[in-house]
Design an enzyme around this catalytic site. Structure first.
Site, PDB file in Angstrom:
ATOM      1  N   GLU A  71      -6.211   4.658   8.417  1.00 15.25           N
ATOM      2  CA  GLU A  71      -6.007   6.093   8.134  1.00 15.25           C
ATOM      3  C   GLU A  71      -7.276   6.721   7.557  1.00 15.25           C
ATOM      4  OE1 GLU A  71      -2.468   5.472   5.834  1.00 15.25           O
ATOM      5  OE2 GLU A  71      -1.463   4.823   7.661  1.00 15.25           O
TER       6      GLU A  71
ATOM      7  N   ASN B  56       0.871  -1.178   0.000  1.00  8.88           N
ATOM      8  CA  ASN B  56       0.000   0.000   0.000  1.00  8.88           C
ATOM      9  C   ASN B  56       0.909   1.229   0.000  1.00  8.88           C
ATOM     10  OD1 ASN B  56      -1.777   2.067   0.591  1.00  8.88           O
ATOM     11  ND2 ASN B  56      -2.259   1.358   2.662  1.00  8.88           N
TER      12      ASN B  56
ATOM     13  N   GLY C 142       3.268   1.958  10.803  1.00  9.33           N
ATOM     14  CA  GLY C 142       4.247   3.023  10.595  1.00  9.33           C
ATOM     15  C   GLY C 142       5.025   3.385  11.851  1.00  9.33           C
TER      16      GLY C 142
ATOM     17  N   LYS D 111       0.108   4.302  -0.197  1.00 12.66           N
ATOM     18  CA  LYS D 111      -0.498   5.467   0.460  1.00 12.66           C
ATOM     19  C   LYS D 111      -0.298   6.727  -0.396  1.00 12.66           C
ATOM     20  CE  LYS D 111       0.088   3.104   4.828  1.00 12.66           C
ATOM     21  NZ  LYS D 111       0.332   3.142   6.248  1.00 12.66           N
TER      22      LYS D 111
ATOM     23  N   SER E  38       4.073  -2.459  10.195  1.00  9.12           N
ATOM     24  CA  SER E  38       5.530  -2.571  10.301  1.00  9.12           C
ATOM     25  C   SER E  38       6.072  -3.940   9.877  1.00  9.12           C
ATOM     26  CB  SER E  38       6.001  -2.216  11.718  1.00  9.12           C
ATOM     27  OG  SER E  38       5.645  -0.876  12.021  1.00  9.12           O
TER      28      SER E  38
ATOM     29  N   GLU F 171      -4.821  -5.037  10.946  1.00  4.35           N
ATOM     30  CA  GLU F 171      -3.717  -4.101  11.137  1.00  4.35           C
ATOM     31  C   GLU F 171      -3.908  -3.367  12.455  1.00  4.35           C
ATOM     32  OE1 GLU F 171      -1.957  -2.886   7.116  1.00  4.35           O
ATOM     33  OE2 GLU F 171      -3.727  -1.655   7.384  1.00  4.35           O
TER      34      GLU F 171
ATOM     35  N   HIS G 190      -9.151   1.330   5.509  1.00  3.67           N
ATOM     36  CA  HIS G 190      -7.841   1.433   6.157  1.00  3.67           C
ATOM     37  C   HIS G 190      -7.944   2.344   7.380  1.00  3.67           C
ATOM     38  CE1 HIS G 190      -3.654   2.470   6.840  1.00  3.67           C
ATOM     39  NE2 HIS G 190      -3.361   1.342   6.220  1.00  3.67           N
TER      40      HIS G 190
HETATM   41  P1  PGA Z   1       3.345   0.060   7.631  1.00  6.07           P
HETATM   42  O1  PGA Z   1       1.836   0.297   7.147  1.00  6.07           O
HETATM   43  O2  PGA Z   1       3.816  -1.209   6.960  1.00  6.07           O
HETATM   44  O3  PGA Z   1       4.094   1.282   7.187  1.00  6.07           O
HETATM   45  O4  PGA Z   1       3.300  -0.086   9.123  1.00  6.07           O
HETATM   46  C1  PGA Z   1       0.942  -0.760   7.037  1.00  6.07           C
HETATM   47  C2  PGA Z   1      -0.375  -0.273   6.469  1.00  6.07           C
HETATM   48  O5  PGA Z   1      -0.854   0.798   6.883  1.00  6.07           O
HETATM   49  O6  PGA Z   1      -0.965  -0.938   5.593  1.00  6.07           O
END
Ligand code: PGA
Length: 254
Positions: free
Chosen positions: A100, A11, A176, A13, A216, A170, A98
């Site tokens: 976010e 992803n 992140g 983003k 992560s 997640e 997601h």
């Molecule tokens: P990340 O994000 O691997 O940077 O932790 C995962 C995600 O939001 O899909």
């Protein structure tokens, strides 16, 4: 056990312009041509890069995903994007809900439910994201939060309608942040989710549905996560941006 081919999904983003996405996708396509065929690969560039990337990966086995969609078919919805537009741009998958989107853009279980419906009707494969916050986990609410997200997100669907659905677990505190759920923490939740699907939608779907882990995921932890019986893949943010690093993820068996 159903036929659950592992899926490694990137992803991107709000990173990478069209030309940057094309360059990254080219390298990924080359790396993918020498990778184990049973491991599925998906990338989710930003909207403006979708059609460009679709061309680059057209003769590869990489799946193209969008990061979001709107549930209405068409009309006066300034700034939104429809399922037909994603299909025409070459998408087969779409990430929905997601954390976010939930956190910054007001998405709720209800809007996510509508989006899943729209995706399924359009024959796009939904990658339905769920996860608890740090506060939820610390106050012992992990399972009740996930329960609600799954029940409301999947409300009104039959198990047949959900045959293609992919779930991505997640934990918000691991996205992140560099903090990964341990393989045992992740497995515990994945097993819980599979049992929940069994209870809500039956054994056939529970055995065949793929549940990805996200938060992560990196080359140094992917192997132990993928070795867990109920982890069927990874949804990767940060570590999917560099094609060589992403290549190490879908080559985790090598
Ligand atoms: P990340 O994000 O691997 O940077 O932790 C995962 C995600 O939001 O899909």
């Amino acid at each position: 056990m159903g036929n659950r081919n592992p899926l490694i999904a990137g992803n991107w983003k709000m990173n990478k312009t069209g030309p940057e996405s094309v360059a990254t996708a080219k390298t990924i396509a080359t790396l993918a041509s020498n990778s184990p065929a049973e491991i599925e690969i998906m990338i989710a560039p930003t909207f403006t890069a979708l059609a460009l990337v679709a061309e680059v990966i057209s003769s590869s086995r990489i799946f193209l995903s969008a990061q979001n969609l709107y549930w209405e078919e068409k009309g006066a919805y300034t700034g939104e994007i429809s399922a037909d537009m994603l299909l025409a741009a070459g998408c087969s998958h779409v990430i929905i809900g997601h954390s976010e989107r939930r956190l910054y853009f007001g998405e709720t279980d209800n809007t996510i439910n509508k989006k899943i419906k729209t995706a399924i009707n359009a024959k796009l494969i939904p990658v339905f994201c769920i996860g608890e916050s740090e506060e939820d986990r610390e106050s012992g609410k992990t399972f009740s939060v996930l329960d609600k997200q799954v029940k409301k997100g999947l409300e009104g669907f039959s198990s047949t309608a959900l045959a293609t659905l992919i779930i991505a677990y997640e934990p918000v505190w691991a996205i992140g942040t560099g903090k990964t759920a341990s393989k045992d923490q992740a497995q515990e939740v994945h097993l819980y989710l599979r049992n929940l699907i069994d209870k809500l939608l039956g054994n056939t779907l529970a055995n065949s549905i793929r549940i990805l882990y996200g938060g992560s995921v990196k080359p140094d932890n992917i192997k132990e996560l993928m070795a867990m019986p109920d982890i069927d893949g990874a949804l990767v943010g940060g570590a999917s941006l560099d094609p060589e690093t992403f290549g190490k993820l879908f080559n985790y068996l090598k």
